[in-house]
Design a protein around this motif. Structure first.
Motif, short mmCIF file in Angstrom:
data_model
loop_
_atom_site.label_atom_id
_atom_site.label_comp_id
_atom_site.label_asym_id
_atom_site.label_seq_id
_atom_site.Cartn_x
_atom_site.Cartn_y
_atom_site.Cartn_z
N ARG A 1 2.06 -3.34 -3.87
CA ARG A 1 0.74 -3.84 -3.54
C ARG A 1 0.61 -5.31 -3.88
O ARG A 1 1.41 -5.85 -4.66
CB ARG A 1 -0.35 -3.04 -4.25
CG ARG A 1 -0.65 -3.41 -5.69
CD ARG A 1 -1.88 -2.66 -6.17
NE ARG A 1 -2.36 -3.05 -7.49
CZ ARG A 1 -3.30 -3.98 -7.71
NH1 ARG A 1 -3.83 -4.63 -6.69
NH2 ARG A 1 -3.69 -4.26 -8.94
N ASN B 1 0.81 -1.22 0.00
CA ASN B 1 0.00 0.00 0.00
C ASN B 1 0.85 1.27 0.00
O ASN B 1 0.30 2.37 -0.06
CB ASN B 1 -0.98 0.05 1.19
CG ASN B 1 -2.10 -0.95 1.07
OD1 ASN B 1 -2.44 -1.39 -0.02
ND2 ASN B 1 -2.69 -1.32 2.20
N TRP C 1 -1.27 3.75 -3.80
CA TRP C 1 -0.11 2.99 -3.35
C TRP C 1 1.16 3.41 -4.08
O TRP C 1 2.27 3.27 -3.55
CB TRP C 1 -0.35 1.49 -3.54
CG TRP C 1 -0.45 1.05 -4.97
CD1 TRP C 1 -1.57 1.02 -5.74
CD2 TRP C 1 0.62 0.59 -5.80
NE1 TRP C 1 -1.28 0.56 -7.01
CE2 TRP C 1 0.06 0.28 -7.08
CE3 TRP C 1 1.98 0.40 -5.62
CZ2 TRP C 1 0.83 -0.20 -8.15
CZ3 TRP C 1 2.76 -0.08 -6.67
CH2 TRP C 1 2.18 -0.37 -7.91
#
Length: 456
Positions: free
Chosen positions: A262, A258, A443
């Motif tokens: 990711r 994040n 992210w």
């Protein structure tokens, strides 16, 4: 929890028009949002004060900057035990909300609550957290935060609409060894990260079954006690990684999930389900009614996660088998490897002998995280080896500073989503399943905020 009770709560929450204090959305222009002033004291409320909830109350009682204003639980025994703890500490007994599973809706209307700690059965986590955020209060929710994929989106969407923060109370993120490894990763000791291994391998058969308080047995549901009343039913109905966050939380911080990285997709497999049935037969006999229950949860569930930056993660789930406890951590990079089981490490060019493990203890001391250096002695009052102290401290300090918690709603959403996504993969013959981007692209520019120093 009965489905009808949850439906009633949802209707109640939808009809509630209690005014909430204004909290600016994080997505408003900076000129439109003024930063709230820091708080000198934090007013906490607790929903669910059973064994886990009381452990959080215990941590709050150590702090002079925390006032417990309300507690909520339909179990009179839980309320009584909690009040006894609070009285013994010399603090004022809070207002108690005890009129059924939905009385927390009334509690959230109070204006003397800054944050709410939620330690209830899993299926109540999201309804309670959403209601808390809509009431303009910080939500601290136990693990796993969500059960379904929709619930993960519900948490994110509520935060983005209200600006009220939600923190998943994943205490293992603060374990001393995994924080030292995080410190080493950030200092480049492992080179470029390639792979991580983690999981929840914990024999919970005597948690899923009992004969009442303090009694051994093979009962669950209405005849069971504590977690056997609700947790075991998940093993009957579901087949997947039902409890991913203890292992995945620390690993997500190692890999900047994040925040520059990711999860992309996963595949899951499950063995046959045998051990829970065997336990019932061994302890209760072949004629016990629960010997006829068809447990859906495979004894060992293995999930492989692919990440955007090219790393792989293996997550193990085994709560049915006779085995010692292990979260099975492993951190592997281009320069070396650390393993939790055995407490061993090997770093190329640093370890004294090629191809030979060495004990991790010296590295633990040298690279001890600033959080443990600063607060380690105080943390000894906390449960689970001190990590309960740290996770509650992070929640409280975030509220005091009126800022985002170091483990945020996006973490809560994606870590917990591994559970329903693993179920989906297994149900489809271990088919690869896409993992949603709950940050909606942020992210790529988000920066790490967890464990940067001794604050939280």
């Amino acid at each position: 929890m009965p489905v009808s009770s949850r439906r009633n709560f949802l209707r109640t929450a939808a009809l509630s028009t209690a005014a909430a204090p204004f909290i600016p959305s994080l997505f408003e222009p900076a000129a439109a949002a003024s930063k709230p002033s820091a708080l000198s004291k934090v007013r906490l409320a607790f929903i669910g004060v059973g064994s886990r909830g009381r452990s959080h109350v215990h941590q709050a009682l150590f702090r002079d900057d925390v006032v417990i204003t309300a507690i909520c639980d339909p179990d009179p025994e839980a309320i009584s035990r909690t009040n006894a703890m609070i009285e013994k500490s010399g603090k004022k007994v809070p207002v108690a909300f005890t009129k059924g599973g939905e009385d927390f809706v009334n509690m959230l209307k109070r204006d003397d609550i800054d944050g709410v700690v939620i330690a209830t059965p899993w299926e109540w986590h999201v309804p309670m957290a959403v209601a808390t955020m809509k009431a303009g209060k910080y939500a601290g929710v136990e693990v796993s935060a969500t059960v379904t994929l929709k619930e993960s989106w519900d948490l994110v969407n509520t935060f983005e609409k209200t600006g009220s923060h939600c923190m998943i109370l994943e205490n293992v993120c603060y374990r001393r060894d995994v924080l030292a490894v995080l410190n080493m990763i950030r200092q480049g000791m492992f080179g470029e990260m390639l792979y991580a291994h983690c999981g929840y391998q914990h024999d919970l058969r005597n948690v899923k079954f009992n004969g009442g308080m303090g009694k051994e047995g093979v009962e669950f549901g209405d005849k069971g006690y504590s977690e056997a009343r609700w947790r075991t039913q998940h093993s009957v109905d579901r087949n997947g990684d039902l409890y991913p966050t203890h292992g995945l939380g620390p690993v997500a911080h190692w890999l900047d999930i994040n925040r520059g990285n990711r999860f992309l997709s996963l595949t899951s497999t499950a063995t046959k389900a045998r051990s829970l049935h065997k336990y019932v037969v061994d302890k209760g006999g072949p004629d016990h009614p629960n010997a006829k229950v068809n447990f859906k949860l495979g004894d060992v569930v293995t999930t492989v996660v692919n990440c955007a930056n090219g790393e792989n993660i293996i997550i193990m789930h085994d709560t049915n088998s006779p085995r010692p406890y292990s979260l099975g951590f492993r951190a592997q990079g281009t320069q070396g490897i650390w393993m939790d089981d055995g407490k061993t490490i090997y770093l190329e060019g640093t370890s004294p002998k090629p191809h030979q493990w060495e004990p991790f203890a010296a590295y633990q001391d040298k690279y001890d995280h600033p959080l443990w250096k600063q607060h380690g002695k105080t943390a000894q009052s906390g449960g689970h080896g001190g990590i309960d102290f740290f996770v509650m401290r992070a929640f409280i300090e975030s509220i005091k500073a009126q800022t985002a918690p170091p483990i945020d709603v996006y973490d809560a959403a994606v870590w917990s989503a591994i559970s329903p996504l693993s179920e989906q993969s297994i149900a489809q013959g271990s088919k690869p399943i896409e993992i949603p981007d709950f940050t909606r692209g942020k992210w790529k520019t988000n920066r790490p905020i967890f464990g940067l120093n001794e604050i939280y």
